[in-house]
Design an enzyme around this catalytic site. Structure first.
Site, PDB file in Angstrom:
ATOM      1  N   GLN A  97      40.617 -53.477  18.870  1.00 43.25           N
ATOM      2  CA  GLN A  97      40.187 -52.075  18.905  1.00 43.25           C
ATOM      3  C   GLN A  97      38.719 -52.013  18.481  1.00 43.25           C
ATOM      4  O   GLN A  97      38.053 -53.027  18.391  1.00 43.25           O
ATOM      5  CB  GLN A  97      41.089 -51.224  18.002  1.00 43.25           C
TER       6      GLN A  97
ATOM      7  N   ASP B 234      49.529 -50.664  17.305  1.00 37.35           N
ATOM      8  CA  ASP B 234      48.175 -50.323  16.853  1.00 37.35           C
ATOM      9  C   ASP B 234      47.945 -48.820  16.846  1.00 37.35           C
ATOM     10  O   ASP B 234      48.770 -48.049  17.332  1.00 37.35           O
ATOM     11  CB  ASP B 234      47.122 -51.023  17.713  1.00 37.35           C
TER      12      ASP B 234
ATOM     13  N   ASP C  62      54.684 -52.738  26.115  1.00 41.60           N
ATOM     14  CA  ASP C  62      53.660 -52.218  25.209  1.00 41.60           C
ATOM     15  C   ASP C  62      54.326 -51.896  23.873  1.00 41.60           C
ATOM     16  O   ASP C  62      55.542 -51.993  23.731  1.00 41.60           O
ATOM     17  CB  ASP C  62      52.917 -51.023  25.822  1.00 41.60           C
ATOM     18  N   SER C  63      53.529 -51.514  22.887  1.00 37.06           N
ATOM     19  CA  SER C  63      54.071 -51.317  21.544  1.00 37.06           C
ATOM     20  C   SER C  63      54.567 -49.898  21.320  1.00 37.06           C
ATOM     21  O   SER C  63      55.185 -49.614  20.301  1.00 37.06           O
ATOM     22  CB  SER C  63      52.989 -51.612  20.512  1.00 37.06           C
ATOM     23  N   GLY C  64      54.284 -49.003  22.256  1.00 35.02           N
ATOM     24  CA  GLY C  64      54.635 -47.603  22.078  1.00 35.02           C
ATOM     25  C   GLY C  64      53.549 -46.797  21.400  1.00 35.02           C
ATOM     26  O   GLY C  64      53.616 -45.567  21.356  1.00 35.02           O
ATOM     27  N   GLY C  65      52.552 -47.486  20.863  1.00 32.76           N
ATOM     28  CA  GLY C  65      51.502 -46.792  20.116  1.00 32.76           C
ATOM     29  C   GLY C  65      50.739 -45.783  20.959  1.00 32.76           C
ATOM     30  O   GLY C  65      50.540 -44.641  20.550  1.00 32.76           O
ATOM     31  N   TYR C  66      50.337 -46.206  22.133  1.00 35.15           N
ATOM     32  CA  TYR C  66      49.542 -45.305  22.982  1.00 35.15           C
ATOM     33  C   TYR C  66      50.342 -44.075  23.386  1.00 35.15           C
ATOM     34  O   TYR C  66      49.869 -42.943  23.278  1.00 35.15           O
ATOM     35  CB  TYR C  66      49.061 -46.064  24.228  1.00 35.15           C
TER      36      TYR C  66
ATOM     37  N   ASP D  74      47.136 -53.730  33.745  1.00 36.49           N
ATOM     38  CA  ASP D  74      48.270 -52.892  34.148  1.00 36.49           C
ATOM     39  C   ASP D  74      47.734 -51.489  34.357  1.00 36.49           C
ATOM     40  O   ASP D  74      46.748 -51.097  33.731  1.00 36.49           O
ATOM     41  CB  ASP D  74      49.349 -52.828  33.054  1.00 36.49           C
TER      42      ASP D  74
ATOM     43  N   CYS E  32      52.611 -51.598  56.431  1.00 37.01           N
ATOM     44  CA  CYS E  32      51.551 -51.603  57.444  1.00 37.01           C
ATOM     45  C   CYS E  32      51.988 -52.326  58.718  1.00 37.01           C
ATOM     46  O   CYS E  32      51.482 -52.052  59.798  1.00 37.01           O
ATOM     47  CB  CYS E  32      50.275 -52.222  56.869  1.00 37.01           C
TER      48      CYS E  32
ATOM     49  N   HIS F 166      53.086 -50.032  49.720  1.00 36.06           N
ATOM     50  CA  HIS F 166      51.775 -50.450  50.237  1.00 36.06           C
ATOM     51  C   HIS F 166      50.765 -50.593  49.092  1.00 36.06           C
ATOM     52  O   HIS F 166      50.017 -51.566  49.030  1.00 36.06           O
ATOM     53  CB  HIS F 166      51.243 -49.450  51.277  1.00 36.06           C
TER      54      HIS F 166
ATOM     55  N   CYS G  75      45.832 -55.092  55.808  1.00 38.35           N
ATOM     56  CA  CYS G  75      46.911 -55.289  54.831  1.00 38.35           C
ATOM     57  C   CYS G  75      48.072 -56.080  55.445  1.00 38.35           C
ATOM     58  O   CYS G  75      48.431 -55.872  56.598  1.00 38.35           O
ATOM     59  CB  CYS G  75      47.417 -53.926  54.360  1.00 38.35           C
TER      60      CYS G  75
ATOM     61  N   CYS H 243      51.205 -56.009  54.246  1.00 41.67           N
ATOM     62  CA  CYS H 243      52.466 -55.515  53.671  1.00 41.67           C
ATOM     63  C   CYS H 243      53.457 -55.069  54.751  1.00 41.67           C
ATOM     64  O   CYS H 243      53.082 -54.792  55.879  1.00 41.67           O
ATOM     65  CB  CYS H 243      52.192 -54.385  52.676  1.00 41.67           C
TER      66      CYS H 243
HETATM   67 ZN   LIG Z   1      49.969 -52.104  53.580  1.00 41.69          ZN
END
Ligand SMILES: [Zn+2]
Length: 380
Positions: free
Chosen positions: A194, A147, A93-97, A271, A314, A340, A309, A311
């Site tokens: 924006q 931004d 990210d740009s760091g703006g947020y 994200d 699980c 998980h 699931c 994974c």
């Molecule tokens: Zn799982």
């Protein structure tokens, strides 16, 4: 020879699309979820385990990394990929947020944002040029334009002027990216739309970004407390204002039902810290909605977190064991819950891609919501 950056759409279903972004460091299957690696780590997970979950790309945070350990230091140590041991694409990210939400004593001007570090009080300036330089030093593959953010509850005048400044900063970000030679390497740059929830502001922003020209386009300024209904209202028009042939990235989103609804509205990339952060506090995502593993009813539950699931967690450990680990504050509890949750998100993205490919997204999304929301609204 692999293209620097290309995006191919394989199938569409309504407004939704599934495709592949190709970069030198690897392919990114879309719709994609990017686990957040704020401080050069997806918290509580080793890179190999992040990859095993199905993640094609992760996100790093400019603001955190510039303050600790510092972008120049990461660069001297081989860049973010070598430093953290992740060899696939990284978006920063740009760091703006973060600078506008975490830093102290911020002072905004046309030049950028001056601020004091929330870690040690040192003074810094983050501008479009410095943000792009930091992202170059980190070795980012998808660089974000810098931004300015304002709350969606701001006045129309404030929203309009922040959007217009963001477009001037987008031009400066693009120029700095080109001047830094990143364009010639295996990197891409995304602009950020924006304009809060206003259709006209969003259109003006999209047109300004398209005029500058970016490899992909993010939808910024959402998921900041406006609620799912208002966000979906904006997503009913915002993605369609952006070029159909370029990836669209909805920043900071979100809950599973947010992602499903945004994919239906034409978003390709996401994200969010939710799966990792929730894992550390004992919340697990399941196909039947989120559960809090600390709840006493799981103390002797020998079933897996989510029977559907695939994974490794699980496959091996019970809800009762995870309940014990989390209640006892054991590190392994945070690790397994996080693993998980990341798998849950990646499996959800794979299910969405398959549903789009097979032309049954509406049925999949309706079924997902029906199963998921029953638990979500019951508070369990
Ligand atoms: Zn799982």
């Amino acid at each position: 020879m692999t293209a620097r950056f290309s995006f191919a759409i394989h199938a569409t279903d309504g407004r939704a699309r599934t495709g592949t972004i190709t970069m030198k460091r690897g392919e990114i299957r879309t719709p994609a979820f990017m686990p957040v690696g704020t401080a050069a780590t997806v918290k509580a997970m080793k890179p190999g385990d992040v990859r095993a979950s199905g993640a094609d790309i992760i996100l790093g945070n400019t603001y955190h990394l510039m303050l600790r350990p510092g972008a120049e230091r990461v660069n001297r140590l081989g860049g973010l990929h070598g430093f953290m041991g992740w060899d696939r694409p990284i978006l920063t990210d740009s760091g703006g947020y973060q600078v506008m939400s975490l830093a102290e004593l911020t002072k905004r001007s046309e030049d950028g944002v001056a601020f004091k570090s929330h870690l040690d009080g040192t003074r810094h300036l983050l501008s479009p040029e410095r943000s792009i330089e930091i992202q170059r030093l980190l070795g980012s593959n998808i660089v974000m334009a810098f931004d300015e953010l304002v709350p969606t509850t701001s006045t129309r005048e404030v929203q309009a002027s922040a959007m217009e400044r963001s477009m001037r900063w987008a031009r400066r970000s693009r120029d700095a990216f080109n001047a830094g030679g990143q364009h010639a390497e295996d990197n891409a740059i995304f602009g950020i739309q924006q304009g809060a929830l206003d259709e006209g502001f969003r259109k003006s922003s999209a047109d300004a970004l398209i005029d500058i020209g970016f490899d992909g386009y993010a939808i910024g300024g959402l998921a900041v407390g406006e609620g799912q209904e208002a966000m979906f209202g904006c997503l009913d028009f915002a993605p369609g204002q952006l070029p159909v042939e370029k990836p669209r990235y909805l920043m900071g989103v979100g809950k599973p039902t947010d992602i499903v609804g945004a994919v239906e509205r034409g978003v390709d990339m996401f994200d969010c810290v939710l799966p990792t952060r929730s894992g550390r506090t004992g919340q697990a995502f399941t196909r039947n909605g989120p559960i809090n593993i600390r709840n006493a009813r799981f103390a002797e539950d020998q079933g897996p977190l989510d029977p559907a699931c695939g994974c490794p967690v699980c496959a091996t450990w019970s809800r009762a064991y995870l309940h014990h680990l989390v209640r006892a504050g054991e590190i392994l509890g945070a690790m397994l819950m996080t693993e998980h949750n990341i798998w849950f998100y990646q499996q959800m993205m794979a299910d969405l891609r398959a549903a789009i490919t097979e032309g049954r997204l509406t049925a999949f999304a309706d079924d997902f919501r029906a199963r998921y929301a029953a638990r979500e609204t019951s508070g369990q």
